[in-house]
Design a protein around this motif. Structure first.
Motif, PDB file in Angstrom:
ATOM      1  N   ARG A  62      -7.207   0.429  -2.443  1.00 17.90           N
ATOM      2  CA  ARG A  62      -6.430   0.674  -1.226  1.00 17.90           C
ATOM      3  C   ARG A  62      -6.983   1.939  -0.569  1.00 17.90           C
ATOM      4  NH1 ARG A  62      -0.117   0.690  -1.175  1.00 17.90           N
ATOM      5  NH2 ARG A  62      -0.615   0.405  -3.354  1.00 17.90           N
ATOM      6  N   SER A  63      -7.279   1.861   0.734  1.00 15.87           N
ATOM      7  CA  SER A  63      -7.713   3.023   1.506  1.00 15.87           C
ATOM      8  C   SER A  63      -6.502   3.582   2.228  1.00 15.87           C
ATOM      9  CB  SER A  63      -8.769   2.639   2.539  1.00 15.87           C
ATOM     10  OG  SER A  63      -9.909   2.131   1.915  1.00 15.87           O
ATOM     11  N   ILE A  64      -6.237   4.859   2.026  1.00 23.88           N
ATOM     12  CA  ILE A  64      -5.123   5.517   2.704  1.00 23.88           C
ATOM     13  C   ILE A  64      -5.744   6.556   3.632  1.00 23.88           C
ATOM     14  CG2 ILE A  64      -3.019   6.867   2.415  1.00 23.88           C
ATOM     15  CD1 ILE A  64      -3.047   5.780  -0.557  1.00 23.88           C
ATOM     16  N   LEU A  65      -5.604   6.329   4.934  1.00 17.95           N
ATOM     17  CA  LEU A  65      -6.212   7.227   5.905  1.00 17.95           C
ATOM     18  C   LEU A  65      -5.282   8.405   6.152  1.00 17.95           C
ATOM     19  CD1 LEU A  65      -7.647   4.589   8.387  1.00 17.95           C
ATOM     20  CD2 LEU A  65      -8.752   5.671   6.424  1.00 17.95           C
ATOM     21  N   ARG A  66      -5.790   9.601   5.882  1.00 20.88           N
ATOM     22  CA  ARG A  66      -5.021  10.830   6.038  1.00 20.88           C
ATOM     23  C   ARG A  66      -5.783  11.753   6.998  1.00 20.88           C
ATOM     24  NH1 ARG A  66      -0.724   9.886   2.949  1.00 20.88           N
ATOM     25  NH2 ARG A  66      -1.046   9.305   0.785  1.00 20.88           N
ATOM     26  N   PRO A  67      -5.106  12.722   7.605  1.00 16.39           N
ATOM     27  CA  PRO A  67      -5.795  13.640   8.532  1.00 16.39           C
ATOM     28  C   PRO A  67      -6.982  14.354   7.880  1.00 16.39           C
ATOM     29  CG  PRO A  67      -3.420  13.906   8.719  1.00 16.39           C
ATOM     30  CD  PRO A  67      -3.663  12.971   7.559  1.00 16.39           C
ATOM     31  N   GLY A  68      -6.896  14.650   6.584  1.00 14.61           N
ATOM     32  CA  GLY A  68      -7.985  15.344   5.903  1.00 14.61           C
ATOM     33  C   GLY A  68      -9.076  14.418   5.394  1.00 14.61           C
ATOM     34  N   GLY A  69      -8.934  13.137   5.625  1.00 12.74           N
ATOM     35  CA  GLY A  69      -9.922  12.163   5.165  1.00 12.74           C
ATOM     36  C   GLY A  69      -9.250  11.041   4.390  1.00 12.74           C
ATOM     37  N   ALA A  70     -10.003  10.018   4.118  1.00 14.45           N
ATOM     38  CA  ALA A  70      -9.463   8.857   3.411  1.00 14.45           C
ATOM     39  C   ALA A  70      -9.254   9.176   1.939  1.00 14.45           C
ATOM     40  CB  ALA A  70     -10.409   7.671   3.560  1.00 14.45           C
ATOM     41  N   GLU A  71      -8.203   8.607   1.389  1.00 15.75           N
ATOM     42  CA  GLU A  71      -7.950   8.665  -0.053  1.00 15.75           C
ATOM     43  C   GLU A  71      -8.003   7.232  -0.558  1.00 15.75           C
ATOM     44  OE1 GLU A  71      -4.262  10.609  -0.909  1.00 15.75           O
ATOM     45  OE2 GLU A  71      -4.820  12.413   0.199  1.00 15.75           O
ATOM     46  N   TYR A  72      -8.501   7.071  -1.765  1.00 10.98           N
ATOM     47  CA  TYR A  72      -8.655   5.741  -2.323  1.00 10.98           C
ATOM     48  C   TYR A  72      -7.862   5.620  -3.604  1.00 10.98           C
ATOM     49  CZ  TYR A  72     -12.399   5.850   1.047  1.00 10.98           C
ATOM     50  OH  TYR A  72     -13.095   5.985   2.207  1.00 10.98           O
ATOM     51  N   GLU A  73      -7.192   4.480  -3.759  1.00  8.28           N
ATOM     52  CA  GLU A  73      -6.389   4.236  -4.944  1.00  8.28           C
ATOM     53  C   GLU A  73      -6.792   2.882  -5.539  1.00  8.28           C
ATOM     54  OE1 GLU A  73      -1.700   3.483  -6.100  1.00  8.28           O
ATOM     55  OE2 GLU A  73      -2.251   3.881  -4.019  1.00  8.28           O
ATOM     56  N   ARG A  74      -7.216   2.893  -6.794  1.00  6.86           N
ATOM     57  CA  ARG A  74      -7.557   1.645  -7.466  1.00  6.86           C
ATOM     58  C   ARG A  74      -6.255   0.966  -7.858  1.00  6.86           C
ATOM     59  NH1 ARG A  74     -11.131   3.023 -11.510  1.00  6.86           N
ATOM     60  NH2 ARG A  74     -12.839   2.413 -10.184  1.00  6.86           N
ATOM     61  N   LEU A  75      -6.036  -0.235  -7.338  1.00  7.30           N
ATOM     62  CA  LEU A  75      -4.815  -0.975  -7.631  1.00  7.30           C
ATOM     63  C   LEU A  75      -4.939  -1.781  -8.910  1.00  7.30           C
ATOM     64  CD1 LEU A  75      -3.987  -2.192  -4.017  1.00  7.30           C
ATOM     65  CD2 LEU A  75      -3.021  -0.235  -5.241  1.00  7.30           C
ATOM     66  N   VAL A  76      -6.094  -2.407  -9.080  1.00  8.05           N
ATOM     67  CA  VAL A  76      -6.320  -3.221 -10.273  1.00  8.05           C
ATOM     68  C   VAL A  76      -7.819  -3.485 -10.393  1.00  8.05           C
ATOM     69  CG1 VAL A  76      -6.028  -5.454  -9.110  1.00  8.05           C
ATOM     70  CG2 VAL A  76      -5.504  -5.271 -11.540  1.00  8.05           C
ATOM     71  N   SER A  77      -8.285  -3.644 -11.609  1.00  5.20           N
ATOM     72  CA  SER A  77      -9.686  -4.006 -11.855  1.00  5.20           C
ATOM     73  C   SER A  77      -9.716  -5.329 -12.601  1.00  5.20           C
ATOM     74  CB  SER A  77     -10.389  -2.937 -12.697  1.00  5.20           C
ATOM     75  OG  SER A  77     -10.616  -1.792 -11.914  1.00  5.20           O
ATOM     76  N   PHE A  78     -10.694  -6.138 -12.263  1.00  3.73           N
ATOM     77  CA  PHE A  78     -10.886  -7.421 -12.919  1.00  3.73           C
ATOM     78  C   PHE A  78     -12.235  -7.430 -13.621  1.00  3.73           C
ATOM     79  CE2 PHE A  78      -8.201  -8.104  -9.215  1.00  3.73           C
ATOM     80  CZ  PHE A  78      -7.127  -8.771  -9.782  1.00  3.73           C
ATOM     81  N   PRO A  79     -12.244  -7.477 -14.943  1.00  3.60           N
ATOM     82  CA  PRO A  79     -13.538  -7.554 -15.643  1.00  3.60           C
ATOM     83  C   PRO A  79     -14.207  -8.884 -15.335  1.00  3.60           C
ATOM     84  CG  PRO A  79     -11.701  -7.772 -17.182  1.00  3.60           C
ATOM     85  CD  PRO A  79     -11.113  -7.493 -15.835  1.00  3.60           C
ATOM     86  N   LEU A  80     -15.507  -8.858 -15.174  1.00  4.26           N
ATOM     87  CA  LEU A  80     -16.257 -10.087 -14.914  1.00  4.26           C
ATOM     88  C   LEU A  80     -16.656 -10.717 -16.240  1.00  4.26           C
ATOM     89  CD1 LEU A  80     -18.486  -8.883 -11.961  1.00  4.26           C
ATOM     90  CD2 LEU A  80     -16.366 -10.183 -11.863  1.00  4.26           C
TER      91      LEU A  80
END
Length: 93
Positions: A62-80
């Motif tokens: 998830r990209s969260i756009l903030r005045p100081g720049g984007a923040e990223y949050e990993r919601l879930v990972s799927f192993p291949l």
């Protein structure tokens, strides 16, 4: 991913998929010297078209756009290489 999410009721993406890799971001507040340095570093870095990068998982970010720049949050990972099951997708919802 688009097809799997459509079966869960999400609207399909109308835009065509354009794979990309972000190699650098320069903040709006970066000085001209820092910007030039970033560009020069990228230009001086040789690109190998035959390079292979092993991929062990795919993550939903998830990209969260903030005045100081984007923040990223990993919601879930799927192993291949094995099926994570529907329960992994439901954690995100």
């Amino acid at each position: 991913i688009d097809e799997a999410l459509a079966t869960l009721g999400f609207e399909r993406e109308r835009r065509s998929f354009t794979p990309h890799l972000t190699v650098a971001r320069v903040s709006d507040g970066a000085s001209p010297i820092d910007r030039r340095s970033a560009v020069e570093t990228l230009i001086a870095t040789p690109l190998r078209r035959d390079a292979q990068i092993p991929v062990k998982s795919v993550s939903l970010i998830r990209s969260i756009l903030r005045p100081g720049g984007a923040e990223y949050e990993r919601l879930v990972s799927f192993p291949l290489g094995r099926s994570p099951g529907v329960e992994a997708v439901e954690r995100v919802l």
